[in-house]
Enzyme design. Structure first.
Site, PDB file in Angstrom:
ATOM      1  N   LEU A  69       1.056  -1.034   0.014  1.00 50.98           N
ATOM      2  CA  LEU A  69       0.068   0.039   0.067  1.00 50.98           C
ATOM      3  C   LEU A  69       0.829   1.179   0.176  1.00 50.98           C
ATOM      4  O   LEU A  69       1.959   1.176   0.794  1.00 50.98           O
ATOM      5  CB  LEU A  69      -0.947  -0.013   1.045  1.00 50.98           C
ATOM      6  CG  LEU A  69      -1.923  -1.165   1.200  1.00 50.98           C
ATOM      7  CD1 LEU A  69      -2.796  -0.988   2.678  1.00 50.98           C
ATOM      8  CD2 LEU A  69      -2.934  -1.048   0.249  1.00 50.98           C
ATOM      9  N   ASP A  70       0.558   2.068  -0.779  1.00 49.68           N
ATOM     10  CA  ASP A  70       1.228   3.332  -0.618  1.00 49.68           C
ATOM     11  C   ASP A  70       1.278   3.919   0.790  1.00 49.68           C
ATOM     12  O   ASP A  70       0.414   3.876   1.442  1.00 49.68           O
ATOM     13  CB  ASP A  70       0.523   4.335  -1.524  1.00 49.68           C
ATOM     14  CG  ASP A  70       0.868   4.036  -3.175  1.00 49.68           C
ATOM     15  OD1 ASP A  70       1.994   3.399  -3.328  1.00 49.68           O
ATOM     16  OD2 ASP A  70       0.297   4.821  -4.164  1.00 49.68           O
ATOM     17  N   ARG A  71       2.318   4.628   0.926  1.00 54.96           N
ATOM     18  CA  ARG A  71       2.634   5.313   2.279  1.00 54.96           C
ATOM     19  C   ARG A  71       1.312   5.912   2.981  1.00 54.96           C
ATOM     20  O   ARG A  71       0.936   5.858   4.127  1.00 54.96           O
ATOM     21  CB  ARG A  71       3.762   6.152   2.451  1.00 54.96           C
ATOM     22  CG  ARG A  71       4.168   6.564   3.908  1.00 54.96           C
ATOM     23  CD  ARG A  71       5.474   7.171   3.730  1.00 54.96           C
ATOM     24  NE  ARG A  71       5.783   7.768   5.232  1.00 54.96           N
ATOM     25  CZ  ARG A  71       7.199   7.846   5.565  1.00 54.96           C
ATOM     26  NH1 ARG A  71       7.949   7.849   4.587  1.00 54.96           N
ATOM     27  NH2 ARG A  71       7.359   8.379   6.903  1.00 54.96           N
ATOM     28  N   VAL A  73      -1.811   5.714   2.478  1.00 54.49           N
ATOM     29  CA  VAL A  73      -2.949   4.939   2.321  1.00 54.49           C
ATOM     30  C   VAL A  73      -3.124   3.690   3.808  1.00 54.49           C
ATOM     31  O   VAL A  73      -1.964   3.141   3.926  1.00 54.49           O
ATOM     32  CB  VAL A  73      -3.065   3.938   1.298  1.00 54.49           C
ATOM     33  CG1 VAL A  73      -4.394   3.445   0.869  1.00 54.49           C
ATOM     34  CG2 VAL A  73      -3.175   4.852   0.102  1.00 54.49           C
ATOM     35  N   HIS A 169       0.668   4.653  -6.770  1.00 56.89           N
ATOM     36  CA  HIS A 169      -0.110   5.816  -7.048  1.00 56.89           C
ATOM     37  C   HIS A 169      -1.339   5.660  -8.033  1.00 56.89           C
ATOM     38  O   HIS A 169      -2.020   6.844  -8.309  1.00 56.89           O
ATOM     39  CB  HIS A 169       0.532   7.346  -7.171  1.00 56.89           C
ATOM     40  CG  HIS A 169       1.754   7.710  -6.162  1.00 56.89           C
ATOM     41  ND1 HIS A 169       2.269   8.856  -6.160  1.00 56.89           N
ATOM     42  CD2 HIS A 169       2.121   7.001  -5.132  1.00 56.89           C
ATOM     43  CE1 HIS A 169       3.013   9.208  -5.181  1.00 56.89           C
ATOM     44  NE2 HIS A 169       3.005   7.897  -4.438  1.00 56.89           N
TER      45      HIS A 169
END
Length: 252
Positions: A69-71, A73, A169
């Site tokens: 997961l992107d940071r 999120v 992203h």
């Protein structure tokens, strides 16, 4: 102890599901999925430390990273507790039989209430941003997602998103490309909103065939009780999940 007889987990990382093969937890926004050169907190290290404490293990603990997961999120994130489970889950990710549904609150509403977005994303590592292209360009990767608008409240929409590819992203960039940036996501063109906080994107459902039992497993994490999520209610969230749910999935 938990109802299942397992030691209590760290309050920082609420456990959504755990057995001898899998561990699913709520990732807090702002935490890295895995360690990088910054040395800042990451999920893999935090979970290894947590398992050592909970189970009193003096040596190394295995935690396999299955997806990222992107940071910024938060939400449901699944890890493997054995190398065999990690291998089988990684194959599910590669074969696209690993369902990931996100909820997002966006500005405005897409022109169509549901659909598939297909773009090509090129990452600018220096600025930590991706650019969106309609056609294939050099160094760009194909990005595909399905979306469905679950509810509208004033100038905002609650959108369910199922990723068919997993690009950095991806949801943020693709929703912004159709004129619906995520609330609080200034990097991708969201207008300033009073009380800015974490971007309005939450990993809310993971669906996977269990690597050992083969039973379909659905893991759910509800968004936090804060703005802009509180503009919507439980019926909206449940309806959003049904819009894009795996037809063979069953809740557990």
């Amino acid at each position: 102890m938990t109802a299942s007889g397992r030691p209590d987990p760290s309050p920082l990382l609420p456990v959504l599901y755990e057995d001898n093969h899998l561990l699913a937890v709520v990732k807090p926004p702002g935490i890295l999925s895995q360690a990088d050169e910054t040395g800042e907190s990451d999920m893999v290290t935090l979970l290894k430390d947590d398992l050592k404490v909970r189970y009193g293990k003096p040596g190394n603990v295995y935690v396999g990273l299955v997806h990222r997961l992107d940071r910024p999120v938060g939400g449901a994130m699944l890890f493997a507790k054995t190398s065999k489970a990690a291998s089988r889950l990684s194959e599910s990710v590669r074969s696209r039989s690993f369902d990931k549904i996100y909820l997002a609150v966006v500005h405005g509403a897409p022109a169509a209430s549901s659909g598939r977005l297909r773009h090509f994303l090129r990452k600018d590592a220096g600025r930590n941003i991706v650019t969106v292209h309609e056609q294939a360009v050099r160094d760009a990767k194909e990005a595909i997602l399905d979306y469905a608008v679950a509810a509208k409240r004033g100038a905002y929409s609650l959108v369910a998103v199922k990723l068919l590819t997993g690009r950095s992203h991806q949801i943020r960039a693709q929703m912004a490309a159709i004129g619906c940036p995520l609330v609080f996501d200034r990097k991708y063109g969201a207008p300033p909103v009073q009380g800015e906080q974490d971007i309005a994107l939450w990993s809310t459902s993971i669906g996977i065939s269990h690597p050992v039992t083969k039973e379909w497993l659905t893991i759910i994490s509800r968004p936090p009780a804060s703005l802009p999520w509180t503009r919507f209610d439980e019926a909206d969230f449940s309806g959003a999940l049904r819009l894009l749910a795996h037809e063979g999935g069953t809740d557990r």
